[in-house]
Design a protein around this motif. Structure first.
Motif, PDB file in Angstrom:
ATOM      1  N   ASN A  28      -0.895  16.696   1.469  1.00  0.00           N
ATOM      2  CA  ASN A  28      -2.239  16.847   0.926  1.00  0.00           C
ATOM      3  C   ASN A  28      -2.897  15.516   0.608  1.00  0.00           C
ATOM      4  N   VAL A  29      -2.100  14.435   0.451  1.00  0.00           N
ATOM      5  CA  VAL A  29      -2.680  13.146   0.068  1.00  0.00           C
ATOM      6  C   VAL A  29      -2.862  12.218   1.252  1.00  0.00           C
ATOM      7  N   VAL A  30      -2.398  12.620   2.432  1.00  0.00           N
ATOM      8  CA  VAL A  30      -2.451  11.709   3.574  1.00  0.00           C
ATOM      9  C   VAL A  30      -3.896  11.495   3.997  1.00  0.00           C
ATOM     10  N   ARG A  31      -4.309  10.232   4.035  1.00  0.00           N
ATOM     11  CA  ARG A  31      -5.682   9.915   4.435  1.00  0.00           C
ATOM     12  C   ARG A  31      -5.757   9.300   5.827  1.00  0.00           C
ATOM     13  N   ARG A  32      -4.707   8.592   6.227  1.00  0.00           N
ATOM     14  CA  ARG A  32      -4.768   7.950   7.533  1.00  0.00           C
ATOM     15  C   ARG A  32      -3.369   7.787   8.087  1.00  0.00           C
ATOM     16  N   MET A  33      -3.233   8.069   9.386  1.00  0.00           N
ATOM     17  CA  MET A  33      -1.973   7.850  10.079  1.00  0.00           C
ATOM     18  C   MET A  33      -2.257   7.066  11.350  1.00  0.00           C
ATOM     19  N   LEU A  34      -1.304   6.252  11.732  1.00  0.00           N
ATOM     20  CA  LEU A  34      -1.437   5.467  12.948  1.00  0.00           C
ATOM     21  C   LEU A  34      -0.154   5.571  13.741  1.00  0.00           C
ATOM     22  N   MET A  35      -0.257   5.904  15.004  1.00  0.00           N
ATOM     23  CA  MET A  35       0.913   5.931  15.876  1.00  0.00           C
ATOM     24  C   MET A  35       0.610   5.057  17.084  1.00  0.00           C
ATOM     25  N   SER A  36       1.527   4.177  17.414  1.00  0.00           N
ATOM     26  CA  SER A  36       1.295   3.315  18.570  1.00  0.00           C
ATOM     27  C   SER A  36       2.612   3.014  19.251  1.00  0.00           C
ATOM     28  N   CYS A  37       2.545   2.627  20.505  1.00  0.00           N
ATOM     29  CA  CYS A  37       3.697   2.163  21.271  1.00  0.00           C
ATOM     30  C   CYS A  37       4.776   3.224  21.388  1.00  0.00           C
ATOM     31  N   TYR A  70      -5.352  -1.663   6.690  1.00  0.00           N
ATOM     32  CA  TYR A  70      -5.091  -1.143   8.032  1.00  0.00           C
ATOM     33  C   TYR A  70      -3.863  -1.825   8.646  1.00  0.00           C
ATOM     34  N   CYS A  71      -3.720  -3.121   8.402  1.00  0.00           N
ATOM     35  CA  CYS A  71      -2.556  -3.849   8.947  1.00  0.00           C
ATOM     36  C   CYS A  71      -1.255  -3.285   8.407  1.00  0.00           C
ATOM     37  N   ALA A  72      -1.298  -2.714   7.199  1.00  0.00           N
ATOM     38  CA  ALA A  72      -0.079  -2.143   6.624  1.00  0.00           C
ATOM     39  C   ALA A  72       0.374  -0.897   7.363  1.00  0.00           C
ATOM     40  N   LEU A  73      -0.498  -0.326   8.197  1.00  0.00           N
ATOM     41  CA  LEU A  73      -0.115   0.848   8.978  1.00  0.00           C
ATOM     42  C   LEU A  73       0.882   0.501  10.076  1.00  0.00           C
ATOM     43  N   PHE A  74       0.945  -0.773  10.437  1.00  0.00           N
ATOM     44  CA  PHE A  74       1.907  -1.171  11.461  1.00  0.00           C
ATOM     45  C   PHE A  74       3.292  -1.272  10.829  1.00  0.00           C
ATOM     46  N   PRO A  75       4.335  -1.082  11.616  1.00  0.00           N
ATOM     47  CA  PRO A  75       5.694  -1.110  11.058  1.00  0.00           C
ATOM     48  C   PRO A  75       6.056  -2.494  10.530  1.00  0.00           C
ATOM     49  N   GLU A  76       7.145  -2.530   9.752  1.00  0.00           N
ATOM     50  CA  GLU A  76       7.653  -3.809   9.263  1.00  0.00           C
ATOM     51  C   GLU A  76       7.930  -4.759  10.420  1.00  0.00           C
ATOM     52  N   GLY A 103       0.622   3.819  -6.024  1.00  0.00           N
ATOM     53  CA  GLY A 103       1.852   4.588  -6.030  1.00  0.00           C
ATOM     54  C   GLY A 103       1.705   6.032  -6.449  1.00  0.00           C
ATOM     55  N   LYS A 104       0.501   6.446  -6.866  1.00  0.00           N
ATOM     56  CA  LYS A 104       0.334   7.826  -7.302  1.00  0.00           C
ATOM     57  C   LYS A 104       0.339   8.789  -6.121  1.00  0.00           C
ATOM     58  N   GLN A 105      -0.078   8.296  -4.948  1.00  0.00           N
ATOM     59  CA  GLN A 105      -0.077   9.119  -3.739  1.00  0.00           C
ATOM     60  C   GLN A 105       0.568   8.286  -2.640  1.00  0.00           C
ATOM     61  N   ASN A 106       1.903   8.233  -2.689  1.00  0.00           N
ATOM     62  CA  ASN A 106       2.602   7.236  -1.874  1.00  0.00           C
ATOM     63  C   ASN A 106       2.665   7.584  -0.404  1.00  0.00           C
ATOM     64  N   GLU A 107       1.993   8.659   0.022  1.00  0.00           N
ATOM     65  CA  GLU A 107       1.982   8.976   1.440  1.00  0.00           C
ATOM     66  C   GLU A 107       0.558   9.058   1.979  1.00  0.00           C
ATOM     67  N   ALA A 108      -0.353   8.315   1.306  1.00  0.00           N
ATOM     68  CA  ALA A 108      -1.741   8.342   1.755  1.00  0.00           C
ATOM     69  C   ALA A 108      -1.899   7.680   3.116  1.00  0.00           C
ATOM     70  N   PHE A 109      -1.099   6.643   3.382  1.00  0.00           N
ATOM     71  CA  PHE A 109      -1.116   5.976   4.684  1.00  0.00           C
ATOM     72  C   PHE A 109       0.250   6.176   5.327  1.00  0.00           C
ATOM     73  N   ILE A 110       0.262   6.527   6.616  1.00  0.00           N
ATOM     74  CA  ILE A 110       1.525   6.751   7.309  1.00  0.00           C
ATOM     75  C   ILE A 110       1.476   6.082   8.662  1.00  0.00           C
ATOM     76  N   VAL A 111       2.568   5.427   9.025  1.00  0.00           N
ATOM     77  CA  VAL A 111       2.688   4.878  10.375  1.00  0.00           C
ATOM     78  C   VAL A 111       4.095   5.117  10.854  1.00  0.00           C
ATOM     79  N   ARG A 112       4.209   5.501  12.103  1.00  0.00           N
ATOM     80  CA  ARG A 112       5.506   5.572  12.756  1.00  0.00           C
ATOM     81  C   ARG A 112       5.314   5.069  14.177  1.00  0.00           C
ATOM     82  N   ALA A 113       6.094   4.133  14.595  1.00  0.00           N
ATOM     83  CA  ALA A 113       5.980   3.635  15.954  1.00  0.00           C
ATOM     84  C   ALA A 113       7.335   3.165  16.420  1.00  0.00           C
TER      85      ALA A 113
END
Length: 1025
Positions: free
Chosen positions: A485-494, A380-386, A461-471
């Motif tokens: 089709n492979v996206v399992r979770r997205m997080l948007m904040s701030c 889940y922490c990886a959903l936050f930006p760099e 790496g087989k589904q490299n867009e399963a987690f997405i975050v943009r903030a």
């Protein structure tokens, strides 16, 4: 030996001589064995050296005794002339036998030489850490020293340098032992390796049980002073179990180990663990440039600057710096370095060496986490930006709202668990702790660890867009995703302005979008073209700044309950979401209702279009104190509105219900008679709306094929007439033929039916031959006003300007909400169950949809399937244009025109290498082209500028509509096929016309006919059309 020193002297001497020969033989055997061991790099033990020295002394003494034998013996050679001397001589012989030390040769020697470990040739930035670690280790009170840090940070390199320092000076230690432990601990393997290092292994050792080995090794080492290096341990090592005496001040032994876990350090009894940290920026770049090499860095002046950017992406992690620098060491063009930066910024797991040398090594840390909750929280922490700095309390709140941590037993218990998880992740070197200037406790994630977590979340790496975050505060973010089709979770904040879409407008197919509990800055939220089934919210949500929400083509959404927590929402647009049943779902809104939340207190506009399954907005009347407009179209199952007679604004700007279908408004169930009276008196249909032309008589569900100029204006006119419209566009944007692409088909003559088709036939220099004043739609002119000052102002603009105009048109009339991009119609035919309806089969990303429509309007254009010249050739306006374009890059250009006289042969004015000919007579195999004017030229290339065919591969009319000699028919006024009208129609078939106005007029006619306002008889009395 016999009792008497003198009487048995002869026998004693013989025995002495024999024993000495045996001793010398044993010595010689031992020396040969020692020679073999020395050849293997081993060193003779001091104890053995002492024994050899004693043997040498004994040999010298025995030789002296034997040499004196003749002088000392008398009485037939057995007694000396002096009795006293004989006695002493005999006693010396006897005593020498009492002091023999033969047992020592059965013990094997313990080597004291250090086994040096190989180091990397380039080490940077560890000098200070090495000095500190060495000095700490040499302190008398330090028995166990632990070095901890994240994977790849250089712990083993540091441990190796410490080990190798003992090769220079043993510092009084008898033995220095190096053992690699690794993740899968095998105690017996460790026992065997230590035994081998101290040379007590062998057949007898192999026959012992594990417990016996431990006891034997312990009793051997407890007599020695040793240093034991244990590299890469993952859990507490029981020193007793591996036969290692615990280091104490008394025995002065040392144990040094490396680990990724601070927990291991504390469990091993380390009082002052030493953290090995990433390199500082200067040291990191120093290592990077040494590994890349000056030849590569000097290949281009810009590469050195780009190399700093690449090195910085490694964030000081030596493992990453080494792997990335090795990859880049052979890249000597600026473009290669720019591409590397792009890959590292977009999805670093694709960078060479990441998925086999870096990420799997770091994954061991993830695998070692004890609980599944810890693992999920890390991902889940990886959903936050760099480089995101996350407050601990906020992160825990997110986990609770996401239900990763169970909050049902009390918030305090859940928060305590959250802090425990954070501690575990920090101690595992997977998160880093910091304290802000304001005293806030935060955590952050090393960029490479974040890449590892995203890699794990994407199934390695087989589904490299399963987690997405943009903030990004203050920015409008558009997610660019190849495979939703492979996206399992997205997080948007701030974020203040957030649009979730696809750059190619392909339908997203993600299981859910995860909204953080606090999005106080979010003002506008748009999501379109998705198959997301749920917009997930936690128990505590607040969207206090959200004022506008736009959702379109979200085909799997069933409810929008998150809107209950947007108290300042003013505008809500929901369009073409086929499975939406509730705006606010009663069951999911239970917590909000209990807390006294009343939805939509600031809502001003509510627009609901093409929501065929929508049943409820809310289950009971709402006050809606600010609501002025409710627009409803294509919502046949919405039987009741959440209104009573007091709902909405009152007075001059009071609430008005606008609708398109008369049938719907007559079936609405009202709260009471007063509510019905009020709102029926204050309703309008779309004939009174600015985008409505006439009141609808009949509303149909219509499929429009193509989103070029014809499809766009057709969709607008159909919607104005009250029809429900879906536009199918196989491309990824609007514009049709005006959407230029430089790509060309691999088959130059477009003969292969399986070829990938390039839809646009434009060439880059094309300009319109019609002035812009004649190209606009009646209520949306193709102007050159001040709003377009940065574009092409010419009366005959280029194709880029035309595409921009069409995009402006689509934006103005909100066309994109009706369009399904990258959705190709593969079949359209009358429905078998009802021939007056149409079955439309479409394909999107391999998914096939089968739907029923009341009508189909074909707007697919006719500039895709080329016509070929049956020599003689063609040439028209486009042929001349193209010839003039290529004349500057060719030796000669010859135009064959069907519209010239047979004798035509002339050089075109203003050109030295451009000639106009009559038709081609023939083309020969040697490449020569013979014209009817008698001229012959040798051509390298023959370009067909002969136009395109009408082509409808998807249309199955059972022969009612045919294309013969490039003529479509039978059609009434080039639009309606009489046998299939009005359910099937064509827009834009005539080609020598003023196109855009014609498209608009045909569209108005089709829309009005389908609405029942305009009647026509397709067949004339004489049987013609």
């Amino acid at each position: 030996m016999k009792g008497s020193y003198t009487h048995n002297l002869e026998k004693n001497l013989v025995a002495l001589e024999t024993t000495m020969e045996e001793l010398k033989a044993k010595r010689d055997d031992l020396l040969r064995r020692l020679k073999r061991e020395e050849d293997r790099g081993l060193q003779t033990l001091s104890e053995i050296k002492v024994w050899l020295n004693r043997v040498e002394t004994i040999e010298s003494r025995v030789n002296d005794l034997l040499n004196a034998r003749n002088e000392r013996l008398c009485l037939c050679g057995f007694c000396s002339k002096s009795l006293t001397t004989s006695y002493r001589y005999g006693k010396s012989v006897f005593l020498k036998f009492e002091r023999r030390v033969f047992e020592v040769i059965s013990d094997q020697a313990l080597t004291s030489e250090v086994e040096e470990q190989q180091l990397q040739p380039t080490i940077v930035g560890q000098e200070t850490m090495l000095d500190n670690a060495w000095n700490h280790l040499m302190e008398d009170g330090v028995g166990i020293m632990g070095l901890y840090g994240m994977g790849g940070v250089g712990k083993t390199t540091l441990l190796t340098q410490i080990n190798n320092k003992f090769s220079e000076n043993m510092c009084g230690f008898d033995s220095v032992i190096w053992v690699v432990v690794s993740k899968e601990v095998n105690v017996e393997n460790i026992l065997d390796e230590i035994a081998q290092k101290v040379h007590i292994s062998g057949e007898k050792w192999d026959t012992k049980y594990k417990y016996q080995k431990g006891v034997y090794l312990y009793n051997f080492l407890r007599k020695k002073r040793f240093v034991l290096f244990l590299d890469d341990i993952w859990e507490k090592d029981n020193l007793v179990e591996i036969g290692v005496p615990f280091p104490t001040i008394k025995n002065k032994c040392k144990v040094v180990f490396t680990t990724r876990s601070l927990d291991v350090c504390t469990s091993m009894g380390v009082e002052k663990p030493m953290e090995v940290q990433c390199l500082a920026d200067n040291d990191a770049y120093d290592l990077f440039q040494k590994k890349v090499g000056q030849i590569t860095l000097g290949s281009d002046p810009e590469i050195r600057e780009l190399s700093r950017v690449v090195a910085k992406k490694c964030c000081g992690l030596p493992l990453a710096l080494n792997v990335v620098s090795e990859t880049m060491s052979c890249k000597r063009t600026v473009q290669e370095w720019r591409h590397a930066i792009y890959v590292l910024n977009s999805y670093a797991a694709k960078f060479s060496g990441m998925d086999d040398k870096i990420l799997p090594l770091l994954k061991y840390s993830y695998d070692s986490l004890k609980g599944e909750d810890d693992k999920i929280c890390l991902l889940y922490c990886a959903l936050f930006p760099e480089d995101a700095k996350i407050r601990k309390e906020n992160l825990i709140e997110y986990w609770i709202c996401e239900e990763i941590i169970d909050g049902s037993e009390g918030i305090d218990k859940a928060e305590n668990q959250g802090y425990e998880i954070i501690g575990s992740l920090v101690r595992a070197s997977l998160l880093m702790e910091e304290v802000e200037l304001d005293g806030a406790n935060i955590v952050c994630m090393h960029d490479v660890v974040r890449e590892m977590a995203l890699w794990i979340a994407s199934d390695l790496g087989k589904q490299n867009e399963a987690f997405i975050v943009r903030a990004s505060v203050g920015l409008r973010e558009i997610l660019k995703v190849e495979n939703w089709n492979v996206v399992r979770r997205m997080l948007m904040s701030c974020t203040r302005f957030l649009k979730i879409s696809n750059n190619s407008n392909r339908d997203m197919n993600s299981s859910r979008i995860s909204l953080p509990p606090t999005m106080d800055k979010l003002r506008e939220f748009t999501i379109e073209h998705c198959h997301t089934s749920e917009i997930k919210m936690g128990r505590i949500c607040s969207f206090s700044s959200l004022i506008e929400v736009n959702l379109s083509n979200c085909r799997r959404l069933r409810e929008l309950t998150f809107l209950m927590f947007a108290p300042n929402l003013k505008r809500l647009h929901v369009v073409s979401s086929n499975q939406l049943e509730d705006i606010i779902n009663k069951e999911k809104a239970h917590d909000g209702e209990k807390s006294g939340i009343v939805p939509f207190p600031k809502l001003n506009e509510l627009h609901l279009y093409n929501l065929r399954e929508l049943k409820n907005i809310y289950w009971s009347p709402l006050p809606f104190p600010c609501l002025e407009k409710i627009n409803v179209m294509g919502c046949p199952n919405l039987k009741k509105l959440p209104l009573d007679s007091k709902s909405g604004k009152h007075g001059g700007n009071g609430l008005i219900i606008t609708h398109r279908e008369m049938e719907w408004i007559t079936r609405v169930e009202w709260e009471d008679e007063a509510t019905k009276t009020r709102f029926l008196a204050n309703r309008v249909d779309y004939s009174q709306n600015s985008q409505a032309v006439n009141p609808p008589t009949t509303s149909h569900h219509v499929a429009v094929i193509g989103a070029g100029a014809a499809g766009l204006v057709a969709a607008r006119e159909l919607r104005r007439e009250g029809h429900s419209v879906v536009v199918f566009e196989r491309g990824n944007q609007i514009g049709g033929v005006w959407a230029y692409t430089p790509n060309v088909e691999p088959d130059p003559l477009s003969i292969d039916p399986t070829r990938p088709v390039i839809h646009s036939s434009l060439y880059s220099s094309l300009r319109t031959i019609i002035p812009r004043e004649c190209m606009g739609f009646t209520d949306f002119p193709f102007s050159t006003g001040p709003e377009n000052k940065s574009r092409d102002p010419r009366r005959h603009p280029g194709h880029i300007e035309v595409l921009a105009y069409l995009k402006d048109f689509a934006r103005k009339f909100k066309m994109e909400e009706m369009i399904r991009f990258e959705t190709e119609v593969v079949r359209a035919e009358p429905a078998a169950e009802n021939p007056k309806k149409w079955r439309v089969e479409s394909r999107n990303s391999g998914d096939i949809s089968d739907e029923i429509y009341d009508a189909v309007v074909v707007c697919n254009g006719h500039y895709t399937e080329p016509r070929h010249a049956l020599i003689p050739g063609g040439s028209s306006v486009s042929g001349v244009d193209i010839s003039r374009d290529i004349v500057n890059v060719t030796k000669e250009v010859h135009i064959s025109s069907r519209s010239t006289k047979p004798e035509t042969y002339e050089k075109l004015s203003g050109y030295d290498n451009l000639w106009l000919h009559s038709n081609i007579e023939t083309v020969r195999e040697d490449g020569s082209v013979v014209f009817k004017n008698g001229k012959t030229v040798y051509a390298d290339t023959i370009m067909h500028c002969t136009g395109y065919k009408y082509y409808f591969p998807f249309l199955d009319t059972k022969g009612e509509v045919t294309v013969e000699d490039n003529r479509v028919g039978p059609l009434y006024k080039h639009v309606f096929p009489p046998a299939l009208s009005p359910g099937l129609s064509f827009i834009g078939l005539p080609w020598q016309v003023i196109l855009f106005p014609m498209f608009e007029l045909q569209s108005k006619w089709v829309a009005a006919v389908l609405a029942g306002r305009v009647l026509f008889e397709a067949r004339r009395d004489d049987g013609r059309y």
